[in-house]
Scaffold this active site. Structure first.
Site, PDB file in Angstrom:
ATOM      1  CE  LYS A 292       2.913 -36.918  15.892  1.00 43.62           C
ATOM      2  NZ  LYS A 292       4.216 -36.745  16.551  1.00 43.62           N
TER       3      LYS A 292
ATOM      4  N   GLY B  49      13.698 -33.901  16.329  1.00 42.03           N
ATOM      5  CA  GLY B  49      14.784 -33.717  17.281  1.00 42.03           C
ATOM      6  C   GLY B  49      15.941 -32.872  16.797  1.00 42.03           C
TER       7      GLY B  49
ATOM      8  CB  ALA C 295       9.082 -33.171  13.870  1.00 49.25           C
ATOM      9  N   GLY C 296      11.101 -30.826  14.941  1.00 41.61           N
ATOM     10  CA  GLY C 296      12.175 -29.972  14.457  1.00 41.61           C
ATOM     11  C   GLY C 296      12.282 -28.595  15.071  1.00 41.61           C
TER      12      GLY C 296
ATOM     13  CG  ASN D  87       9.151 -35.000  23.322  1.00 41.28           C
ATOM     14  OD1 ASN D  87       8.883 -36.165  23.086  1.00 41.28           O
ATOM     15  ND2 ASN D  87       9.679 -34.676  24.502  1.00 41.28           N
ATOM     16  CB  THR D  88      13.717 -32.984  21.130  1.00 43.85           C
ATOM     17  OG1 THR D  88      13.276 -34.280  20.731  1.00 43.85           O
ATOM     18  CG2 THR D  88      15.210 -33.031  21.390  1.00 43.85           C
TER      19      THR D  88
END
Length: 257
Positions: free
Chosen positions: A100, A161, A187-188, A209-210
């Protein structure tokens, strides 16, 4: 749903959820969250996660690379040279070719530097890597990435994040309409419903993830994301009803008393 697989670089996966390995309190917590999520692919920040120093705890001790596909990434790289060096190192360490790529352009908002990203994708593809690319939600740039050899397009939903969820559904729909490559929201995302929305837009998968690692209850959120992805995918395949500004009675018009 048995035959509905996520296919990346000719490899089939049952889960359409990809989970990051950063930001957890411990590797043990990370491993348990991933197990609960059902994810079969995990991203690994080569510059931050220990995958080679045997004197320290190794990620492989907690997440078996024979059972879970490792996806080395270039988190923390701010130019093409750093990204290329990082992924070449990953190939040296573990033989990984499916990677990635993310090349950041700003330390505050962590948006991708698309000029450096495009350049890196082209070089890595020539070197035999199979590149899944973190990018902005620009349909034109997504097409250019495809043209230089990307094997998956990974547009952001919002800044990394941030937990804001998908901010530009229209562009995601356009990207979906113009590519047959795997389209994975990256993301996001902040909650399971964000994942469901991504899947309902026709995306092939999501990366979280976050949203999981920093949730008040990470294990519960991991399970929620698993179910959100499944629900969104089933909804997309089922085909939603057409929207209308008028009502439509659900009861039959015949046989009324």
């Amino acid at each position: 749903m048995v035959n509905d697989k996520l296919i990346i670089d000719k490899k089939k996966f049952n889960s359409r959820l990809i989970v990051g390995t950063g930001k957890y309190k411990s590797m043990a917590e990370c491993a348990k969250a991933i197990k609960l999520s059902g994810a079969e692919i995990v991203t690994v920040a080569v510059r931050r996660v220990n995958i080679s120093d045997k004197k320290k705890p190794l990620l492989m001790d907690y997440i078996d690379p024979k059972k879970i596909t490792y996806l080395p990434n270039t988190a923390g790289c701010f130019n093409s040279e750093e990204a290329l060096r990082t992924l070449r190192l990953a190939r040296e360490i573990g033989g990984w070719k499916l990677v990635k790529l993310e090349v950041l352009g700003d330390k505050k908002n962590l948006f991708p530097d698309m000029i450096e990203t495009l350049k890196s994708t082209e070089v890595l593809t020539r070197e035999g890597f199979r590149v899944m690319v973190y990018c902005n939600d620009d349909p034109l740039m997504a097409k250019r990435l495809e043209n230089v050899g990307a094997c998956a397009i990974m547009p952001l939903a919002a800044p990394i994040g941030s937990g804001l969820g998908i901010q530009n559904t229209t562009n995601i729909k356009i990207i979906r309409s113009q590519t047959k490559l795997p389209l994975i929201i990256d993301a996001g995302l902040g909650q399971a419903s964000d994942a469901a929305i991504a899947m309902e837009l026709g995306c092939d998968g999501v990366l979280a993830n976050t949203a999981i690692a920093k949730a008040k209850k990470p294990f519960q959120m991991a399970l929620a994301f698993k179910n959100g992805v499944i629900a969104g995918r089933q909804s997309y395949l089922a085909g939603r009803i057409e929207k209308s500004i008028y009502g439509s009675a659900s009861s039959p018009k015949t046989g009324i008393i």
